[in-house]
Design a protein around this motif. Structure first.
Motif, PDB file in Angstrom:
ATOM      1  N   ASP A  93       0.869  -1.178   0.000  1.00 43.12           N
ATOM      2  CA  ASP A  93       0.000   0.000   0.000  1.00 43.12           C
ATOM      3  C   ASP A  93       0.906   1.228   0.000  1.00 43.12           C
ATOM      4  O   ASP A  93       2.121   1.130   0.223  1.00 43.12           O
ATOM      5  N   SER A  94       0.277   2.382  -0.234  1.00 46.64           N
ATOM      6  CA  SER A  94       1.052   3.575  -0.578  1.00 46.64           C
ATOM      7  C   SER A  94       1.185   4.617   0.519  1.00 46.64           C
ATOM      8  O   SER A  94       1.937   5.570   0.364  1.00 46.64           O
ATOM      9  N   SER A  96      -1.861   5.870   1.620  1.00 46.25           N
ATOM     10  CA  SER A  96      -3.172   6.524   1.546  1.00 46.25           C
ATOM     11  C   SER A  96      -3.957   6.359   2.838  1.00 46.25           C
ATOM     12  O   SER A  96      -4.698   7.258   3.245  1.00 46.25           O
ATOM     13  N   PHE A  97      -3.816   5.188   3.461  1.00 52.43           N
ATOM     14  CA  PHE A  97      -4.558   4.974   4.698  1.00 52.43           C
ATOM     15  C   PHE A  97      -4.066   5.952   5.769  1.00 52.43           C
ATOM     16  O   PHE A  97      -4.862   6.560   6.486  1.00 52.43           O
ATOM     17  N   THR A 125       0.641   0.333  -5.273  1.00 51.45           N
ATOM     18  CA  THR A 125      -0.560   1.163  -5.119  1.00 51.45           C
ATOM     19  C   THR A 125      -0.196   2.639  -5.225  1.00 51.45           C
ATOM     20  O   THR A 125       0.763   3.078  -4.571  1.00 51.45           O
ATOM     21  N   ASP A 128      -4.058   7.126  -3.638  1.00 48.23           N
ATOM     22  CA  ASP A 128      -5.453   7.521  -3.836  1.00 48.23           C
ATOM     23  C   ASP A 128      -5.925   8.297  -2.616  1.00 48.23           C
ATOM     24  O   ASP A 128      -5.277   8.281  -1.567  1.00 48.23           O
ATOM     25  N   PRO A 130      -8.659   8.373   0.153  1.00 48.54           N
ATOM     26  CA  PRO A 130      -9.789   7.619   0.725  1.00 48.54           C
ATOM     27  C   PRO A 130     -10.828   8.573   1.326  1.00 48.54           C
ATOM     28  O   PRO A 130     -10.786   8.885   2.508  1.00 48.54           O
ATOM     29  N   GLN A 169     -12.795   5.101  -5.428  1.00 49.02           N
ATOM     30  CA  GLN A 169     -13.309   5.901  -4.313  1.00 49.02           C
ATOM     31  C   GLN A 169     -14.698   6.428  -4.670  1.00 49.02           C
ATOM     32  O   GLN A 169     -15.353   5.879  -5.542  1.00 49.02           O
ATOM     33  N   GLY A 195     -12.146   1.345  -2.070  1.00 45.67           N
ATOM     34  CA  GLY A 195     -11.440   2.006  -0.966  1.00 45.67           C
ATOM     35  C   GLY A 195     -12.367   2.695   0.016  1.00 45.67           C
ATOM     36  O   GLY A 195     -13.573   2.849  -0.227  1.00 45.67           O
ATOM     37  N   ALA A 196     -11.755   3.088   1.140  1.00 45.69           N
ATOM     38  CA  ALA A 196     -12.428   3.897   2.173  1.00 45.69           C
ATOM     39  C   ALA A 196     -13.682   3.240   2.735  1.00 45.69           C
ATOM     40  O   ALA A 196     -14.655   3.924   3.063  1.00 45.69           O
ATOM     41  N   VAL A 198     -13.269   1.173   5.377  1.00 52.64           N
ATOM     42  CA  VAL A 198     -12.936   0.860   6.775  1.00 52.64           C
ATOM     43  C   VAL A 198     -13.855   1.611   7.748  1.00 52.64           C
ATOM     44  O   VAL A 198     -14.388   1.005   8.689  1.00 52.64           O
ATOM     45  N   PHE A 229     -10.548  -3.110   0.311  1.00 55.26           N
ATOM     46  CA  PHE A 229      -9.417  -2.588   1.088  1.00 55.26           C
ATOM     47  C   PHE A 229      -9.763  -2.486   2.573  1.00 55.26           C
ATOM     48  O   PHE A 229     -10.728  -1.811   2.947  1.00 55.26           O
ATOM     49  N   GLY A 230      -8.995  -3.144   3.410  1.00 54.53           N
ATOM     50  CA  GLY A 230      -9.147  -2.976   4.851  1.00 54.53           C
ATOM     51  C   GLY A 230     -10.265  -3.803   5.457  1.00 54.53           C
ATOM     52  O   GLY A 230     -10.697  -3.538   6.573  1.00 54.53           O
TER      53      GLY A 230
HETATM   54  N1  GUN Z   1      -6.500   0.822   3.165  1.00 53.41           N
HETATM   55  C1  GUN Z   1      -7.768   0.869   3.636  1.00 53.41           C
HETATM   56  N2  GUN Z   1      -8.528   1.685   2.871  1.00 53.41           N
HETATM   57  C2  GUN Z   1      -7.731   2.146   1.881  1.00 53.41           C
HETATM   58  C3  GUN Z   1      -7.948   3.026   0.768  1.00 53.41           C
HETATM   59  O1  GUN Z   1      -9.044   3.529   0.534  1.00 53.41           O
HETATM   60  N3  GUN Z   1      -6.865   3.256  -0.043  1.00 53.41           N
HETATM   61  C4  GUN Z   1      -5.641   2.700   0.197  1.00 53.41           C
HETATM   62  N4  GUN Z   1      -4.639   2.954  -0.650  1.00 53.41           N
HETATM   63  N5  GUN Z   1      -5.415   1.875   1.235  1.00 53.41           N
HETATM   64  C5  GUN Z   1      -6.449   1.609   2.062  1.00 53.41           C
END
Ligand code: GUN
Length: 489
Positions: A93-94, A96-97, A125, A128, A130, A169, A195-196, A198, A229-230
């Motif tokens: 992952d990058s 972003s979280f 990744t 992005d 979130p 997203q 994404g997003a 969580v 994601f997550g």
């Molecule tokens: N980990 C949990 N949610 C996200 C998300 O929306 N984007 C990224 N890159 N990692 C995540």
């Protein structure tokens, strides 16, 4: 056909697929779980994940590694596989979280993607944005525009054999999610994380999670591999798979263990409150709750994390078998009974029955009617849609039941599906196992089927022999259909 993803089997919108990760020279079968490894903590070592748990792929955070001078140098020097001692595939992952948690990060998509590539990541990744749930539309649109720019930046970088995620997203706006997904699908990126979600899952908003996934799936091609994601609690995997998610990452196994929490497929228990261990994984067969409590905190955390992982991997295997057997929705129904929020998720899935119907195989082994929600499954929608293929003529007697041999009827009515010619009695899903004591919803859906057949065939004279339908069902049958209550005969 997408180059790196092949579909093998399907049930509802769930599927068994094969994701080829060229840089790792690995093909993983989906649905697949990627345990999250925090390079600084490693509650369970990556080597143990590989050898003992059979993890073929994990996810780690390149932002954490990049931000630590020693880790960064080592990653660039020996590569992530040696740094983590993991021979399978590695997704990164990058940051972003972290961006969503702390408001800012100090890398660009270009920097962090190049770093992921140079450190030997197999699936990278971009950064992005979130966007959380429920923000105003303008913010969701602005941030989505930035995410789209980041995908374009990612496309412009030479990432070699590394696959690249294209996160989807759009916050809680279904049209934005669908648009984001269609945009991501049109890039030449490879894996499509929703994404997003969580914050939705932390608040037990499984219905909203289902709506977000459904919207993303509408924008993505059938052949796009989808990551949630997550999403790490095994309780919701069956639901998410049935909506069409293929990859999951779990930090929950380690995070929950740190707090003494014990995962099950129907929720979370606290070790302090357990008198028995309701599981037969190695941790639970070799310890009593008292023995686990007596361990020092580090050992206890590791044992709990190991149990949490066993449950998690076991649920993924169970889901794959359910897809093979064609009873994934029965499994989702069972999971939905564990928590009202999960039931909400399942009801949201049924709201998308028409969308799911397009992916769902037309023939499976058996349909089990297990709850009121079964009446709204994709198979029922399909039956109603297909009534226009039938050709009733003259006077038609519709008799409730699939074994009413004492009636010389030409057609039958099986709740929740509705009418069909007797010759189809042995075909899926009309061989459904339905309880004798039917709920009103099953009868209402059958009535909807009768109504549709009557509307499609205005010149046919229909007589319905039902077995004591309530007013709520009979009200749905058009006036032109003569109704008899067979239970009064
Ligand atoms: N980990 C949990 N949610 C996200 C998300 O929306 N984007 C990224 N890159 N990692 C995540």
């Amino acid at each position: 056909m997408r180059e790196h993803f092949e579909l093998r089997d399907a049930d509802a919108a769930g599927r068994i697929g094969r994701l080829t990760v060229p840089r790792a020279d690995v093909t993983v079968e989906t649905p697949v779980l990627l345990p999250v490894i925090n390079p600084n903590i490693q509650t369970i070592s990556p080597r143990r994940l590989y050898e003992e748990f059979g993890a073929e792929i994990l996810i780690t955070n390149s932002y954490i590694i990049h931000g630590d001078d020693d880790l960064r140098e080592e990653a660039l020097d020996v590569g992530l596989h040696e740094l983590l001692d993991f021979p399978g595939a590695i997704m990164t992952d990058s940051g972003s979280f972290q961006l969503s948690e702390y408001g800012e990060i100090d890398v660009t998509t270009e920097e962090i993607l190049r770093f992921q590539r140079d450190a030997g990541s197999d699936i990278g990744t971009p950064v992005d944005i979130p966007t959380p749930p429920d923000v105003d539309r303008e913010r969701a649109e602005d941030e989505l525009a930035t995410t789209k720019d980041r995908l374009a930046e990612a496309e412009a970088i030479d990432t070699g054999e590394m696959l690249v995620n294209a996160p989807v997203q759009g916050s809680t706006y279904p049209d934005l999610r669908e648009d984001a997904a269609a945009h991501a699908d049109a890039t030449d990126l490879d894996v499509f994380p929703v994404g997003a979600v969580v914050p939705l899952m932390n608040d037990y908003r499984y219905g909203d999670m289902v709506d977000a996934v459904a919207a993303a799936k509408r924008g993505l091609g059938e052949d796009a591999p989808v990551h949630l994601f997550g999403a790490g609690h095994p309780m919701m995997f069956a639901l998410a798979v049935a909506m069409g998610c293929d990859l999951f990452d779990s930090a929950a196994y380690a995070l929950y263990a740190r707090d003494g929490r014990y995962l099950t497929v129907s929720g979370t228990e606290h070790l302090d409150e357990l008198d028995y261990l309701p599981c037969s994984c190695p941790v639970c067969t070799e310890h009593t709750p008292d023995e686990l409590r007596a361990l020092d905190s580090r050992a206890r955390e590791e044992e709990l994390a190991a149990h949490n992982l066993h449950v998690t991997f076991q649920e993924i295997r169970r889901i794959k078998q359910a897809i093979r057997d064609g009873d994934l929705l029965e499994l989702v129904e069972a999971r939905a009974r564990a928590h009202p929020a999960m039931l909400d998720g399942y009801r949201a899935l049924c709201d998308h029955a028409e969308q799911l119907e397009r992916a769902d195989p037309a023939s499976k082994d058996a349909f089990f009617y297990l709850s009121t929600e079964s009446a709204d499954r994709p198979e029922v929608v399909r039956h109603h849609q297909r009534l226009d293929r039938l050709d009733p003529e003259g006077e038609v007697l519709l008799t409730e039941g699939n074994n009413s041999d004492n009636f010389d009827e030409t057609w039958r009515v099986v709740p929740p599906f509705g009418p069909f010619p007797r010759e189809l009695s042995e075909t899926y899903p009309l061989t459904a196992e339905v309880p004798d004591r039917k709920d009103a919803r099953a009868l209402e859906r059958a009535a909807d089927g009768v109504a549709r057949l009557a509307e499609l065939n205005p010149d046919v004279e229909f007589t319905l022999g039902h077995r004591g339908w309530p007013e709520s069902a009979l009200d749905r049958v058009p006036d032109g259909v003569t109704c008899w209550n067979l239970s009064e005969w």
